[in-house]
Design a protein around this motif. Structure first.
Motif, PDB file in Angstrom:
ATOM      1  N   THR A   1      -7.965 -29.190 -36.226  1.00  0.00           N
ATOM      2  CA  THR A   1      -8.609 -28.668 -35.203  1.00  0.00           C
ATOM      3  C   THR A   1      -8.822 -27.294 -35.237  1.00  0.00           C
ATOM      4  O   THR A   1      -9.395 -26.246 -36.219  1.00  0.00           O
ATOM      5  N   GLU A   2      -9.527 -26.619 -34.264  1.00  0.00           N
ATOM      6  CA  GLU A   2     -10.477 -25.356 -34.184  1.00  0.00           C
ATOM      7  C   GLU A   2      -8.688 -24.234 -34.032  1.00  0.00           C
ATOM      8  O   GLU A   2      -9.615 -23.238 -34.958  1.00  0.00           O
ATOM      9  N   ALA A   3      -7.612 -24.942 -34.026  1.00  0.00           N
ATOM     10  CA  ALA A   3      -6.660 -23.324 -33.388  1.00  0.00           C
ATOM     11  C   ALA A   3      -5.767 -23.680 -35.207  1.00  0.00           C
ATOM     12  O   ALA A   3      -5.554 -22.678 -35.622  1.00  0.00           O
ATOM     13  N   GLN A   4      -6.029 -25.031 -35.718  1.00  0.00           N
ATOM     14  CA  GLN A   4      -6.032 -25.021 -38.065  1.00  0.00           C
ATOM     15  C   GLN A   4      -6.756 -24.397 -38.334  1.00  0.00           C
ATOM     16  O   GLN A   4      -6.740 -23.852 -38.882  1.00  0.00           O
ATOM     17  N   TRP A   5      -8.351 -24.572 -38.149  1.00  0.00           N
ATOM     18  CA  TRP A   5      -9.195 -24.311 -39.148  1.00  0.00           C
ATOM     19  C   TRP A   5      -8.888 -22.078 -38.570  1.00  0.00           C
ATOM     20  O   TRP A   5      -8.307 -21.715 -39.882  1.00  0.00           O
TER      21      TRP A   5
ATOM     22  N   GLY B   1     -23.536 -26.842 -40.097  1.00  0.00           N
ATOM     23  CA  GLY B   1     -22.876 -25.979 -39.869  1.00  0.00           C
ATOM     24  C   GLY B   1     -21.401 -26.062 -39.864  1.00  0.00           C
ATOM     25  O   GLY B   1     -20.806 -24.803 -39.884  1.00  0.00           O
ATOM     26  N   ASP B   2     -21.230 -27.308 -39.791  1.00  0.00           N
ATOM     27  CA  ASP B   2     -19.333 -27.373 -39.771  1.00  0.00           C
ATOM     28  C   ASP B   2     -18.689 -26.693 -40.608  1.00  0.00           C
ATOM     29  O   ASP B   2     -18.840 -26.735 -41.878  1.00  0.00           O
ATOM     30  N   GLY B   3     -17.598 -26.081 -40.266  1.00  0.00           N
ATOM     31  CA  GLY B   3     -17.115 -25.359 -41.667  1.00  0.00           C
ATOM     32  C   GLY B   3     -15.837 -26.626 -41.689  1.00  0.00           C
ATOM     33  O   GLY B   3     -15.493 -27.663 -41.981  1.00  0.00           O
ATOM     34  N   VAL B   4     -15.459 -26.844 -44.053  1.00  0.00           N
ATOM     35  CA  VAL B   4     -15.009 -27.186 -44.636  1.00  0.00           C
ATOM     36  C   VAL B   4     -14.333 -26.369 -45.480  1.00  0.00           C
ATOM     37  O   VAL B   4     -13.523 -25.559 -46.310  1.00  0.00           O
ATOM     38  N   LEU B   5     -12.336 -26.965 -45.408  1.00  0.00           N
ATOM     39  CA  LEU B   5     -11.521 -26.693 -45.913  1.00  0.00           C
ATOM     40  C   LEU B   5     -11.919 -27.457 -47.625  1.00  0.00           C
ATOM     41  O   LEU B   5     -11.559 -28.553 -47.348  1.00  0.00           O
ATOM     42  N   PHE B   6     -12.447 -26.667 -48.394  1.00  0.00           N
ATOM     43  CA  PHE B   6     -12.371 -27.197 -49.731  1.00  0.00           C
ATOM     44  C   PHE B   6     -11.199 -27.557 -50.229  1.00  0.00           C
ATOM     45  O   PHE B   6      -9.993 -26.938 -50.824  1.00  0.00           O
ATOM     46  N   TYR B   7     -10.446 -28.943 -50.239  1.00  0.00           N
ATOM     47  CA  TYR B   7      -9.248 -29.532 -51.017  1.00  0.00           C
ATOM     48  C   TYR B   7      -8.999 -30.306 -52.579  1.00  0.00           C
ATOM     49  O   TYR B   7      -9.759 -30.927 -52.246  1.00  0.00           O
ATOM     50  N   HIS B   8      -8.535 -29.860 -52.883  1.00  0.00           N
ATOM     51  CA  HIS B   8      -8.419 -29.811 -54.365  1.00  0.00           C
ATOM     52  C   HIS B   8      -7.288 -31.120 -55.167  1.00  0.00           C
ATOM     53  O   HIS B   8      -6.114 -30.874 -53.878  1.00  0.00           O
ATOM     54  N   SER B   9      -7.169 -31.972 -54.687  1.00  0.00           N
ATOM     55  CA  SER B   9      -6.288 -33.778 -54.703  1.00  0.00           C
ATOM     56  C   SER B   9      -6.522 -34.028 -56.171  1.00  0.00           C
ATOM     57  O   SER B   9      -7.172 -33.647 -57.215  1.00  0.00           O
ATOM     58  N   SER B  10      -5.815 -34.909 -56.263  1.00  0.00           N
ATOM     59  CA  SER B  10      -5.265 -35.564 -57.017  1.00  0.00           C
ATOM     60  C   SER B  10      -5.444 -34.993 -59.018  1.00  0.00           C
ATOM     61  O   SER B  10      -5.841 -35.110 -59.844  1.00  0.00           O
TER      62      SER B  10
ATOM     63  N   MET C   1     -19.489 -27.565 -32.503  1.00  0.00           N
ATOM     64  CA  MET C   1     -19.011 -26.630 -34.201  1.00  0.00           C
ATOM     65  C   MET C   1     -17.293 -27.310 -34.215  1.00  0.00           C
ATOM     66  O   MET C   1     -16.510 -27.624 -33.952  1.00  0.00           O
ATOM     67  N   ARG C   2     -17.499 -28.310 -35.101  1.00  0.00           N
ATOM     68  CA  ARG C   2     -16.335 -28.680 -35.942  1.00  0.00           C
ATOM     69  C   ARG C   2     -15.882 -28.097 -37.320  1.00  0.00           C
ATOM     70  O   ARG C   2     -16.986 -27.590 -37.720  1.00  0.00           O
ATOM     71  N   TYR C   3     -14.527 -28.831 -37.546  1.00  0.00           N
ATOM     72  CA  TYR C   3     -14.139 -28.800 -38.845  1.00  0.00           C
ATOM     73  C   TYR C   3     -14.282 -29.752 -40.077  1.00  0.00           C
ATOM     74  O   TYR C   3     -13.240 -30.819 -38.806  1.00  0.00           O
ATOM     75  N   TRP C   4     -12.998 -29.516 -41.286  1.00  0.00           N
ATOM     76  CA  TRP C   4     -13.668 -30.335 -41.830  1.00  0.00           C
ATOM     77  C   TRP C   4     -12.944 -30.601 -42.466  1.00  0.00           C
ATOM     78  O   TRP C   4     -12.460 -29.392 -43.538  1.00  0.00           O
ATOM     79  N   LEU C   5     -11.693 -30.955 -43.323  1.00  0.00           N
ATOM     80  CA  LEU C   5     -10.578 -30.600 -45.033  1.00  0.00           C
ATOM     81  C   LEU C   5     -11.437 -32.586 -45.928  1.00  0.00           C
ATOM     82  O   LEU C   5     -11.218 -32.787 -44.798  1.00  0.00           O
ATOM     83  N   MET C   6     -12.030 -32.087 -46.513  1.00  0.00           N
ATOM     84  CA  MET C   6     -12.670 -32.789 -47.219  1.00  0.00           C
ATOM     85  C   MET C   6     -11.473 -32.414 -48.955  1.00  0.00           C
ATOM     86  O   MET C   6     -11.452 -31.219 -49.541  1.00  0.00           O
ATOM     87  N   LYS C   7     -11.476 -33.816 -49.256  1.00  0.00           N
ATOM     88  CA  LYS C   7     -10.846 -33.621 -50.567  1.00  0.00           C
ATOM     89  C   LYS C   7     -11.676 -34.078 -52.187  1.00  0.00           C
ATOM     90  O   LYS C   7     -12.488 -34.961 -51.559  1.00  0.00           O
ATOM     91  N   SER C   8     -11.554 -33.800 -52.792  1.00  0.00           N
ATOM     92  CA  SER C   8     -12.192 -34.031 -54.103  1.00  0.00           C
ATOM     93  C   SER C   8     -10.877 -33.752 -55.681  1.00  0.00           C
ATOM     94  O   SER C   8     -10.105 -32.886 -55.002  1.00  0.00           O
ATOM     95  N   GLU C   9     -11.665 -34.573 -55.745  1.00  0.00           N
ATOM     96  CA  GLU C   9     -10.559 -34.309 -57.064  1.00  0.00           C
ATOM     97  C   GLU C   9     -11.380 -33.641 -58.683  1.00  0.00           C
ATOM     98  O   GLU C   9     -12.710 -33.409 -58.608  1.00  0.00           O
ATOM     99  N   PRO C  10     -10.326 -32.007 -58.652  1.00  0.00           N
ATOM    100  CA  PRO C  10     -11.401 -31.180 -59.468  1.00  0.00           C
ATOM    101  C   PRO C  10     -11.640 -31.412 -60.523  1.00  0.00           C
ATOM    102  O   PRO C  10     -13.206 -30.660 -61.056  1.00  0.00           O
ATOM    103  N   ASP C  11     -11.289 -32.278 -61.360  1.00  0.00           N
ATOM    104  CA  ASP C  11     -12.328 -32.604 -62.469  1.00  0.00           C
ATOM    105  C   ASP C  11     -13.564 -33.515 -62.297  1.00  0.00           C
ATOM    106  O   ASP C  11     -14.395 -33.628 -63.322  1.00  0.00           O
ATOM    107  N   GLU C  12     -13.725 -33.982 -61.214  1.00  0.00           N
ATOM    108  CA  GLU C  12     -15.220 -34.101 -60.715  1.00  0.00           C
ATOM    109  C   GLU C  12     -15.989 -33.075 -60.382  1.00  0.00           C
ATOM    110  O   GLU C  12     -17.110 -33.511 -60.140  1.00  0.00           O
ATOM    111  N   ALA C  13     -15.497 -32.782 -58.609  1.00  0.00           N
ATOM    112  CA  ALA C  13     -16.253 -31.764 -58.189  1.00  0.00           C
ATOM    113  C   ALA C  13     -14.900 -30.522 -58.145  1.00  0.00           C
ATOM    114  O   ALA C  13     -14.729 -31.251 -56.573  1.00  0.00           O
ATOM    115  N   SER C  14     -14.903 -30.258 -58.302  1.00  0.00           N
ATOM    116  CA  SER C  14     -14.119 -28.856 -58.000  1.00  0.00           C
ATOM    117  C   SER C  14     -14.622 -27.565 -56.751  1.00  0.00           C
ATOM    118  O   SER C  14     -15.906 -27.182 -56.415  1.00  0.00           O
ATOM    119  N   ILE C  15     -13.844 -26.632 -56.883  1.00  0.00           N
ATOM    120  CA  ILE C  15     -14.370 -25.625 -55.739  1.00  0.00           C
ATOM    121  C   ILE C  15     -15.276 -24.332 -56.837  1.00  0.00           C
ATOM    122  O   ILE C  15     -16.497 -23.935 -56.019  1.00  0.00           O
TER     123      ILE C  15
END
Length: 152
Positions: free
Chosen positions: A140-144, A47-56, A1-15
């Motif tokens: 990284t797994e430690a950061q996650w 199944g990989d984990g995602v930190l959903f990040y609001h940007s811009s 399993m891996r982990y990711w941070l994925m950025k999205s502009e919240p006016d386009e696709a928010s959590i």
């Protein structure tokens, strides 16, 4: 399993958009950076984990947790002349741009970029690197673990 941070502009696709989408799942459209595309194509798995990040936006930061819910497949926006993500060099036979589907796990209190910078455990996060503009970065797994156990 891996982990990711994925950025999205919240006016386009928010959590919140993700939480209220059909099946709580959205296609991650519009990626037009080869390195980010390659992460989706070559490294992301269901199944990989995602930190959903609001940007811009006025207060950028981690707004929730999601997970990758599909393998990579062609992003249909590249073929749509009305889309801001249209790419006239892409064809159905040889698509240039891919996406993965992302599934909602939970909304969290916003963890601002400044808060991430306060923790030495996160000093090496790519999102904190000067000049980083990638919309998808590995975590990284430690950061996650630190973020999910201490910040959200």
């Amino acid at each position: 399993m891996r982990y990711w941070l994925m950025k999205s502009e919240p006016d386009e696709a928010s959590i919140d958009h993700l939480a209220h989408a059909a099946k709580k799942t959205l296609p991650w459209t519009g990626v037009r950076n080869y390195q980010a595309r390659n992460f989706m194509r070559d490294a992301m798995q269901v199944g990989d984990g995602v930190l959903f990040y609001h940007s811009s936006c006025p207060q950028p930061g981690i707004a929730g947790i999601a997970e990758v819910s599909s393998s990579a497949y062609p992003d249909p926006t590249q073929f749509d002349p009305k889309s801001p993500y249209f790419d006239p060099k892409s064809t159905q036979e040889t698509p240039r741009w891919l996406l993965v589907d992302v599934h909602f796990v939970k909304k969290t209190p916003l963890v601002p970029l400044a808060t991430l910078r306060e923790h030495k455990e996160l000093a090496d996060m790519q999102v904190l690197a000067k000049g980083n503009r990638l919309s998808i970065t590995p975590v990284t797994e430690a950061q996650w673990r630190f973020i999910t156990e201490h910040l959200v």
